[in-house]
Design an enzyme around this catalytic site. Structure first.
Site, PDB file in Angstrom:
ATOM      1  N   GLU A  63      -0.912 -10.584  -2.904  1.00 25.41           N
ATOM      2  CA  GLU A  63       0.174 -10.053  -3.423  1.00 25.41           C
ATOM      3  C   GLU A  63      -0.552  -8.613  -3.495  1.00 25.41           C
ATOM      4  O   GLU A  63      -1.170  -8.200  -4.590  1.00 25.41           O
ATOM      5  CB  GLU A  63       0.830 -10.745  -4.480  1.00 25.41           C
ATOM      6  CG  GLU A  63       2.066 -10.228  -4.876  1.00 25.41           C
ATOM      7  CD  GLU A  63       2.326  -9.029  -5.920  1.00 25.41           C
ATOM      8  OE1 GLU A  63       2.114  -8.019  -5.446  1.00 25.41           O
ATOM      9  OE2 GLU A  63       2.104  -9.331  -6.959  1.00 25.41           O
TER      10      GLU A  63
ATOM     11  N   CYS B 188       3.561  -3.331  -9.406  1.00 26.21           N
ATOM     12  CA  CYS B 188       3.388  -3.190  -8.037  1.00 26.21           C
ATOM     13  C   CYS B 188       4.867  -2.908  -7.293  1.00 26.21           C
ATOM     14  O   CYS B 188       5.034  -2.282  -6.280  1.00 26.21           O
ATOM     15  CB  CYS B 188       2.924  -4.569  -7.310  1.00 26.21           C
ATOM     16  SG  CYS B 188       1.314  -4.868  -7.971  1.00 26.21           S
TER      17      CYS B 188
ATOM     18  N   LYS C 280     -10.325 -16.150 -11.867  1.00 30.94           N
ATOM     19  CA  LYS C 280     -11.223 -14.917 -12.016  1.00 30.94           C
ATOM     20  C   LYS C 280     -10.280 -13.993 -12.611  1.00 30.94           C
ATOM     21  O   LYS C 280      -9.354 -13.506 -11.963  1.00 30.94           O
ATOM     22  CB  LYS C 280     -12.069 -14.627 -10.970  1.00 30.94           C
ATOM     23  CG  LYS C 280     -12.369 -12.991 -10.822  1.00 30.94           C
ATOM     24  CD  LYS C 280     -13.560 -12.692 -11.594  1.00 30.94           C
ATOM     25  CE  LYS C 280     -13.749 -10.881 -11.428  1.00 30.94           C
ATOM     26  NZ  LYS C 280     -12.868 -10.268 -12.112  1.00 30.94           N
TER      27      LYS C 280
ATOM     28  N   GLU D 219       0.498   5.012  -4.182  1.00 30.63           N
ATOM     29  CA  GLU D 219       1.039   4.504  -5.235  1.00 30.63           C
ATOM     30  C   GLU D 219       0.278   5.140  -6.538  1.00 30.63           C
ATOM     31  O   GLU D 219      -0.874   5.410  -6.469  1.00 30.63           O
ATOM     32  CB  GLU D 219       0.342   2.992  -5.248  1.00 30.63           C
ATOM     33  CG  GLU D 219       1.240   1.960  -6.128  1.00 30.63           C
ATOM     34  CD  GLU D 219       0.818   0.362  -5.843  1.00 30.63           C
ATOM     35  OE1 GLU D 219      -0.584   0.403  -5.662  1.00 30.63           O
ATOM     36  OE2 GLU D 219       1.124  -0.406  -6.222  1.00 30.63           O
TER      37      GLU D 219
HETATM   38  C1  SIN Z   1       3.834  -7.027 -10.102  1.00 29.21           C
HETATM   39  O1  SIN Z   1       4.433  -6.232  -9.473  1.00 29.21           O
HETATM   40  O2  SIN Z   1       2.669  -6.723 -10.348  1.00 29.21           O
HETATM   41  C2  SIN Z   1       4.618  -8.034 -10.609  1.00 29.21           C
HETATM   42  C3  SIN Z   1       5.935  -7.646 -11.154  1.00 29.21           C
HETATM   43  C4  SIN Z   1       6.778  -8.796 -11.013  1.00 29.21           C
HETATM   44  O3  SIN Z   1       6.703  -9.986 -11.152  1.00 29.21           O
HETATM   45  O4  SIN Z   1       7.817  -8.642 -11.410  1.00 29.21           O
END
Ligand code: SIN
Length: 474
Positions: free
Chosen positions: A246, A280, A171, A378
């Site tokens: 994650e 992220c 998805k 964030e």
């Molecule tokens: C992420 O932080 O969304 C992925 C970034 C990465 O794999 O370096």
């Protein structure tokens, strides 16, 4: 360009309503995909379920051979995939090409890592018994992927899932389905059997709801916000769904007074402005020790001023648009709040509405403190707030004062200080004098509310395997 769902080896969904995919750089339509829901998701899950016994019975060498072909196909189509990513979500083309190579590296790594899914023989306590630990693929996997890395976050999930012998329903994010669909086309081209890889686009609540509730799905792997991650945990509780999450981050960058200034400035820029700050793991707040604070702010600002903002398809653009107008509004809120509470803008500080509705200038804020929301929420945008700290311990305490624990960065030339600071940081990933720590062969994932499980590295395949203990009577 209209694309379709891929279910059980067939492209389908022509009859459905569609969702438009927009280019954030220009607000032009890039393509459309079917607005699928519960029915399509159920069919995709059934297909993955039916394909599982045959796929998981193949030897890992047979699965790896297909993954190797997929790796080659991604690299052969690197330019096309990169262009699609830039069109869908705006990242500069050079970064998008880098992402395509990074994406391929997960397929490459896990094709090989699958061959090392070792079990164990345990010394027995009884002469007439033999004790073994076998590794079994977990089953049908749902991969829910984000827009900020439309290809690499997909392959970081697909590589280990497919190598382990799982079948998958994807998805993709509503903002970036076209890259994911192109990836699935490549899976089809290299010969993955029908039902092994499926993709459904459309309503997040309906597709997600079915993926979480359907008993044929044994694992969900998700990259996205902490809020959605928590909701998935709640939804999956009834069937004790295996989850890899994650989630969000709020990375601190700590610059101690013995840091190499150029390394620290370049590392902080690499971390902060990658993907326009929509990563992220990108630095969200910078703590600089007083002895180096002014020098750091000046050099950092000088370098940030050189970053070129623009449409990612144009040459020499360093920072592209944000994903949408809501993203710009959030950044504006963070900057206005900081300025109202006493922060000083050394460069940037406003939306770049002359370029379009989704652009925000690369921005540096000095004299910030923890009363400002930018230091706790964030931002997901190109804003670098820099706070002065006195001691190593103060930097650590502030860095840890967050529910997030994904990535942190430390700049110091002292091994002793570096090690002592890092040991105290509650973060799953630390870049020490390194603003770009990610690599396919390294574990990626967070502590605390940044998630659970690890992607990449040796650890990345474990989450797709069940441990089965077998006690054999002779
Ligand atoms: C992420 O932080 O969304 C992925 C970034 C990465 O794999 O370096």
């Amino acid at each position: 360009m209209k694309k379709l769902h891929f279910i059980n080896g067939k492209w389908t969904g022509n009859e459905l309503e569609t969702i438009e995919v927009m280019n954030p750089a220009t607000q032009e339509r890039v393509g459309e995909v079917p607005k699928g829901g519960t029915d399509e998701t159920r069919k995709a899950i059934d297909a993955a379920h039916d394909a599982f016994s045959e796929w998981s019975a193949k030897t890992v060498y047979e699965r790896a051979a297909l993954l190797d072909k997929l790796n080659d196909a991604i690299l052969a189509n690197q330019d096309e995939l990169a262009r699609l990513m830039t069109l869908e979500m705006g990242k500069p083309l050079a970064e998008a090409k880098g992402e395509a190579a990074y994406a391929a590296s997960f397929i490459d790594w896990f094709a090989a890592e699958g061959k090392r899914m070792y079990g164990q023989t345990i010394p027995t306590h009884a002469a007439n018994k033999r004790l073994q630990v076998w590794k079994q693929p977990v089953g049908v996997v749902a991969a829910i992927t984000p827009w900020n890395f439309p290809l690499a976050m997909l392959t970081r999930k697909m590589g280990p899932a497919l190598a382990a012998g799982c079948t998958v329903v994807i998805k993709p994010s509503r903002e970036t389905p076209l890259t994911a669909i192109r990836f699935v086309e490549l899976c089809e081209e290299v010969g993955f059997p029908a039902g092994v890889v499926n993709i459904v686009t459309g309503s997040s609540s309906q597709i997600g709801g079915e993926l979480m509730a359907n008993e044929k799905v044994r694992k969900v792997t998700f990259t996205g916000s902490t809020e959605v991650g928590k909701e998935l945990m709640r939804q999956g509780a009834d069937q004790v769904m295996r989850l890899s999450l994650e989630l969000g981050g709020h990375a601190p960058i700590i610059v101690l007074d013995d840091a190499d200034l150029e390394k620290a400035v370049n590392g902080a820029i690499a971390s902060k402005f990658r993907n326009s700050g929509q990563t992220c793991i990108c630095g969200n707040r910078i703590y600089v020790q007083e002895g180096i604070y002014d020098k750091f702010v000046d050099r950092f600002t000088e370098e940030v001023k050189k970053l070129r903002l623009g449409n990612g398809l144009e040459d020499n653009v360093d920072v592209g648009p944000l994903i949408n107008e809501a993203g710009v509004e959030k950044v504006e809120t963070h900057v206005k709040d900081a300025v109202a509470k006493g922060a000083e803008v050394t460069t940037g500080g406003a939306a770049a509405s002359d370029l379009g509705t989704c652009y925000y200038q690369p921005t540096v804020l000095k004299n910030v403190d923890h009363s400002m929301i930018v230091m706790s929420e964030e931002t997901f945008g190109p804003v670098a707030p820099i706070q002065k700290v006195t001691s190593d311990q103060e930097a650590v305490t502030l860095a840890n004062s967050s529910p997030f624990g994904l990535a942190a960065y430390v700049f110091t030339e002292s091994n002793s200080r570096g090690m002592q600071v890092i040991e105290k940081l509650h973060y799953g990933i630390v870049g020490w004098n390194d603003g770009a720590p990610s690599a396919a062969q390294a574990p990626f994932g967070g502590m605390k509310e940044s998630g659970m499980g690890r992607e990449g590295g040796q650890q990345g395949i474990e989450d797709f395997l069940e441990t089965q203990y077998v006690s054999i009577g002779l």
